[in-house]
Design an enzyme around this catalytic site. Structure first.
Site, PDB file in Angstrom:
ATOM      1  CG  ASP A  21     -25.826  52.889  -1.565  1.00 63.02           C
ATOM      2  OD1 ASP A  21     -26.880  52.702  -2.207  1.00 63.02           O
ATOM      3  OD2 ASP A  21     -24.706  52.851  -2.107  1.00 63.02           O
ATOM      4  N   PRO A  63      -3.961  40.911   8.341  1.00 56.43           N
ATOM      5  CG  PRO A  63      -2.465  42.517   9.148  1.00 56.43           C
ATOM      6  CD  PRO A  63      -2.947  41.113   9.383  1.00 56.43           C
TER       7      PRO A  63
END
Lengths: 156, 156, 156, 156
Positions: A21, A63
């Site tokens: 980032d 999941p």
């Protein structure tokens, strides 16, 4: 100690520019994409690459239901890190995975996932239901952890 | 109850095709990208859009040190969800943020972040150090929660 | 000029921290995630949100076969940009979409996509085949561009 | 033919679950993240890992100005693909990169990037300016392509 008997997968990851980032460090959601690939790698190591695993057992995936992570130190693009992953617990229809990310040998991120063995509901294919983890899937991990994958292959 | 006095940011998110995985549900690392944007939204709400905040206080960001999340139910592309975010605790150089994601009014993901107020080290610009959160930043949240942002602006 | 009659979708996008790279500008693959959402938005505008569209027409999506993009100027986190999208051509089983991203009114990224109307092969569900775009889908765009969506709904 | 003299980087990529969309194929923006890493890999191959390259030449990166891609066939999670990348042209302050992604030996995605050698403006650090690509950077590619990297190192 039980930890020693767990099968461990080691994955080397080159940290890319696009994983970082504007602070020039790994954008934290990218760590979870790494760890997701590491969980996939664990199953691949016992002979269950993801596409095959889904087809064989008729599941839609594994999941997450719970996630915990500690970020101890940042990593940067051009760093090469190693993630050690192991399944720390099997329950009826879920299991826990622990990932530890090392940068130059130092633990910098630690993550625990709880995942479910999940299939589409037969009544409503849009719904997802947990299913018992097949015995044979769990055994693939324990067999390996006792004798070691390399050793067994030689015996054959 | 203290929760009532916390300033809350509500962000409506349209779940995109590209946020979902082959199980047709949100790929879980994407939730953290949503929540990261929600934390940014919280600060923007008190007058600190991220670029301005970084420049004003000379920080490189508010990176995470700890994360916990529970995934209660999946969401799918074309769903529109709402995330409610609030800062639940301020410490000297860190703070906790809680995000709750609602799909059709039902809580489906809950997440707690601990973030640090972080600047580049003066001694070594490649190193990141935590810094005390400025008093005035914290006050922006408490003032707002008492009188409300609209009201105070009118008074000035 | 035919361009004037194309239905245009305008989408406002807040550029997030996590969309940017260590150069502090948008990481270019993220633009394509924006544009993908804009194409979805175009169909939603004519009454075909993606999940409904896939179900109604039995397609697996509208995957790309060709992409061109020009990056004229960078954008940064905390910027708010507007993307104007339109379908510039319909062919038998494919169509072209043009996206133009404006930052403070200035065109900064331009992108053309060619996408196919794609379904799973009946013979082999793992294969993807292009299908003719249904007449009624195309008409949703042309009808709207002549009379406007609001007006027509009132008439009914 | 000049193409034969170009230094080529081959990168093996395991396609992850999280790189795929609900159609179960690679979500196309992820290809560009792959290719971006492949361009980084090309420079690393000639001794310029990205972090070192940025520091050595005082640049902020090599951002794109133009992109073209053809998607010939989809790839799926659990596939392993190979990307061949080469710089096809050097201009004063920009260069072209070509990537070809092969799945089971078949070309499935082709991409051309034009990138600029970019630095922060001295007058305004928020502005990005193109700079001439240093002669020695270009030479690293041509020298290598003639004699091969291994051979030359032995000679020294």
């Amino acid at each position: 100690m039980s930890k020693k008997t767990n099968l461990t997968n080691r994955k080397t990851i080159h940290i890319e520019w696009g994983d970082c980032d504007p602070a020039q460090i790994v954008y934290f959601p990218r760590y979870f994409a790494y760890f997701d690939a590491c969980t996939t790698g664990l199953f691949k190591k016992v002979g269950l690459p993801k596409r095959k695993m889904l087809k064989t057992y008729g599941i839609i995936g594994v999941p997450l239901v719970d996630l915990r992570a500690s970020f101890i130190a940042p990593s940067r693009f051009s760093d090469t890190v190693v993630v050690e992953s192991e399944i720390t617990e099997w329950r009826r229809s879920s299991f826990s995975v622990r990932h530890r990310l090392f940068n130059k040998g130092v633990l910098t991120v630690e993550c625990s996932e709880i995942r479910v063995w999940a299939a589409a509901s037969e009544a409503d294919p849009e719904r997802i239901e947990s299913k018992p983890v097949p015995r044979e899937v769990i055994e693939r991990f324990s067999v390996k952890s006792l004798a070691g994958p390399k050793l067994r292959r030689k015996k054959r």
